[in-house]
Design an enzyme around this catalytic site. Structure first.
Site, PDB file in Angstrom:
ATOM      1  N   SER A  33       0.832  -1.202   0.000  1.00 10.00           N
ATOM      2  CA  SER A  33       0.000   0.000   0.000  1.00 10.00           C
ATOM      3  C   SER A  33       0.866   1.251   0.000  1.00 10.00           C
ATOM      4  O   SER A  33       2.041   1.222   0.383  1.00 10.00           O
ATOM      5  CB  SER A  33      -0.914   0.015   1.230  1.00 10.00           C
ATOM      6  N   LYS A  40       0.834  -1.145  15.611  1.00  9.50           N
ATOM      7  CA  LYS A  40      -0.464  -1.578  16.130  1.00  9.50           C
ATOM      8  C   LYS A  40      -0.990  -2.833  15.442  1.00  9.50           C
ATOM      9  O   LYS A  40      -1.904  -3.481  15.947  1.00  9.50           O
ATOM     10  CB  LYS A  40      -1.499  -0.459  16.030  1.00  9.50           C
ATOM     11  N   ASP A  41      -0.406  -3.206  14.286  1.00  8.23           N
ATOM     12  CA  ASP A  41      -0.835  -4.414  13.586  1.00  8.23           C
ATOM     13  C   ASP A  41      -0.203  -5.685  14.147  1.00  8.23           C
ATOM     14  O   ASP A  41      -0.629  -6.796  13.813  1.00  8.23           O
ATOM     15  CB  ASP A  41      -0.485  -4.328  12.091  1.00  8.23           C
ATOM     16  N   THR A  69     -15.654   4.160   9.410  1.00 12.25           N
ATOM     17  CA  THR A  69     -14.451   3.685  10.076  1.00 12.25           C
ATOM     18  C   THR A  69     -14.448   2.169  10.056  1.00 12.25           C
ATOM     19  O   THR A  69     -15.514   1.537  10.074  1.00 12.25           O
ATOM     20  CB  THR A  69     -14.342   4.178  11.524  1.00 12.25           C
ATOM     21  N   ARG A 109     -12.756  -0.191  17.821  1.00 10.05           N
ATOM     22  CA  ARG A 109     -12.462   0.787  18.880  1.00 10.05           C
ATOM     23  C   ARG A 109     -13.087   2.143  18.564  1.00 10.05           C
ATOM     24  O   ARG A 109     -13.698   2.776  19.434  1.00 10.05           O
ATOM     25  CB  ARG A 109     -10.933   0.941  19.029  1.00 10.05           C
ATOM     26  N   ARG A 110     -12.920   2.588  17.315  1.00 12.57           N
ATOM     27  CA  ARG A 110     -13.501   3.875  16.937  1.00 12.57           C
ATOM     28  C   ARG A 110     -15.020   3.808  16.907  1.00 12.57           C
ATOM     29  O   ARG A 110     -15.703   4.735  17.339  1.00 12.57           O
ATOM     30  CB  ARG A 110     -12.974   4.313  15.566  1.00 12.57           C
ATOM     31  N   ARG A 153     -13.478  -0.474   4.535  1.00 12.04           N
ATOM     32  CA  ARG A 153     -12.140  -1.020   4.368  1.00 12.04           C
ATOM     33  C   ARG A 153     -11.497  -0.297   3.191  1.00 12.04           C
ATOM     34  O   ARG A 153     -12.111   0.486   2.513  1.00 12.04           O
ATOM     35  CB  ARG A 153     -12.201  -2.522   4.056  1.00 12.04           C
ATOM     36  N   ASN A 174      -7.564   1.256   1.283  1.00 16.91           N
ATOM     37  CA  ASN A 174      -6.436   2.117   1.623  1.00 16.91           C
ATOM     38  C   ASN A 174      -6.915   3.530   1.945  1.00 16.91           C
ATOM     39  O   ASN A 174      -8.109   3.849   1.828  1.00 16.91           O
ATOM     40  CB  ASN A 174      -5.390   2.111   0.496  1.00 16.91           C
ATOM     41  N   ARG A 211     -10.674   5.383   1.211  1.00 13.93           N
ATOM     42  CA  ARG A 211     -11.568   5.855   2.275  1.00 13.93           C
ATOM     43  C   ARG A 211     -11.861   7.349   2.129  1.00 13.93           C
ATOM     44  O   ARG A 211     -13.001   7.785   2.278  1.00 13.93           O
ATOM     45  CB  ARG A 211     -10.945   5.563   3.642  1.00 13.93           C
ATOM     46  N   CYS A 243      -6.738  -6.437  17.637  1.00  9.58           N
ATOM     47  CA  CYS A 243      -7.175  -5.256  16.888  1.00  9.58           C
ATOM     48  C   CYS A 243      -8.677  -5.249  16.634  1.00  9.58           C
ATOM     49  O   CYS A 243      -9.230  -4.230  16.217  1.00  9.58           O
ATOM     50  CB  CYS A 243      -6.415  -5.148  15.575  1.00  9.58           C
TER      51      CYS A 243
END
Length: 328
Positions: free
Chosen positions: A27, A95-96, A139, A143-144, A161, A163, A167, A259
């Site tokens: 990406s 975070k991944d 989103t 979490r969001r 979903r 890239n 979005r 996640c």
């Protein structure tokens, strides 16, 4: 490739000017942040670095993050390439990463961190509070979703979903098209890294939306047996950033969450009575936004992991486990 062949290959690279091979997702964001690490490594060591693009399960699937479920969907293929000797190092969005260590792989460097906060990109330059009830906000992160619902603004949360540019293109007017959303929430770090920060209409205060553990940070890995590459990568290390993300991810690990769980954690360095300290905030929010537990603790930088575990234990004592199950 056998272990002996791998050692021979590594030794040959150490004695030559051959570039280090850096494994990364394909990406725009992944390539941009990997190139930044490559450039920093070359500047610090004089060793050339070339990118090797690797497709991951997360890239190939159109399912939502929550549907994918298992952690590591964006990193497993890259780690296999690293262990197989196809690449010498790998760069991930921290975070991944799964919270459990991967045998044979070392987290050799945690470089400087981008702003970890979330950001809103909305039509007509609107802020979150200015979006009228019923606005469609996209989103992909549970979490969001949970935290936005908990704000009680009457927004319609739409799972998305793709890239970053995909979005952004769904927001009315943000990319020159009509769009089907009024706004999206993304990591500010990603927008900054690919020069899209000018589209941000509001950077969300952590009091409203607390970031994901390790958001904005990068993880640079290599084989544990590759002492030369470990030493080179160590020159990129930011010890303060590592302390912050260790605390945040210790919270996540102790909660036994990944996640796809509505868990947030954010550590900052503050000046204490005896020197710098870590101030850690964390929250667990029911996916439907109906309830949440939040907490904060402060400890010395050297106690980062213990700090995260202690705060997670406090959240569990106050019902975090049951909240993570709401709405699943």
């Amino acid at each position: 490739m056998t272990a002996t062949d791998l050692q021979t290959t590594t030794a040959a690279a150490a004695g030559s000017s051959a570039p280090l091979r850096l494994g990364t997702r394909a990406s725009v964001l992944a390539r941009t942040q990997s190139q930044a690490v490559a450039d920093a490594l070359t500047a610090a060591t004089g060793v050339p670095v070339e990118l090797v693009l690797i497709s991951t399960e997360g890239d190939r699937s159109s399912a939502s993050i929550a549907q994918l479920g298992a952690t590591g969907v964006f990193v497993a293929a890259i780690r296999r390439a690293l262990l197989d000797g196809e690449v010498d190092l790998a760069v991930h969005s921290y975070k991944d990463l799964p919270t459990a260590p991967e045998p044979g792989i070392s987290l050799a460097a945690v470089p400087a961190r981008e702003d970890p906060r979330d950001a809103l990109v909305a039509r007509d330059g609107l802020t979150l509070g200015e979006l009228p009830p019923g606005s469609r906000i996209g989103t992909g992160a549970p979490r969001r979703v949970a935290q936005l619902r908990a704000l009680g603004l009457g927004l319609e949360i739409v799972p998305i979903r793709g890239n970053v540019d995909t979005r952004l293109g769904r927001v009315a007017g943000s990319a020159g098209g009509p769009g089907d959303l009024d706004a999206v929430v993304l990591a500010r770090a990603g927008l900054s890294r690919i020069d899209r920060a000018h589209l941000i209409t509001e950077t969300l205060d952590p009091i409203q939306v607390l970031p994901a553990p390790a958001q904005g940070a990068l993880a640079v890995e290599c084989r544990s047996s590759d002492a030369r590459t470990r030493e080179l990568l160590g020159r990129l290390e930011d010890t303060a950033v590592r302390a912050c993300v260790v605390a945040e991810r210790a919270t996540l690990a102790t909660l036994e969450a990944g996640c796809s769980a509505p868990v947030a954690a954010y550590a900052e360095i503050a000046e204490g009575e005896t020197g710098p300290e870590l101030f850690l905030r964390a929250s667990v929010t029911a996916l439907d936004g109906s309830d949440a537990v939040r907490g904060s603790l402060t400890r010395p930088l050297a106690d980062a992991a213990a700090l995260g575990r202690a705060l997670a234990a406090d959240l569990l004592d106050r019902g975090a486990a049951s909240l993570m199950a709401v709405g699943r």
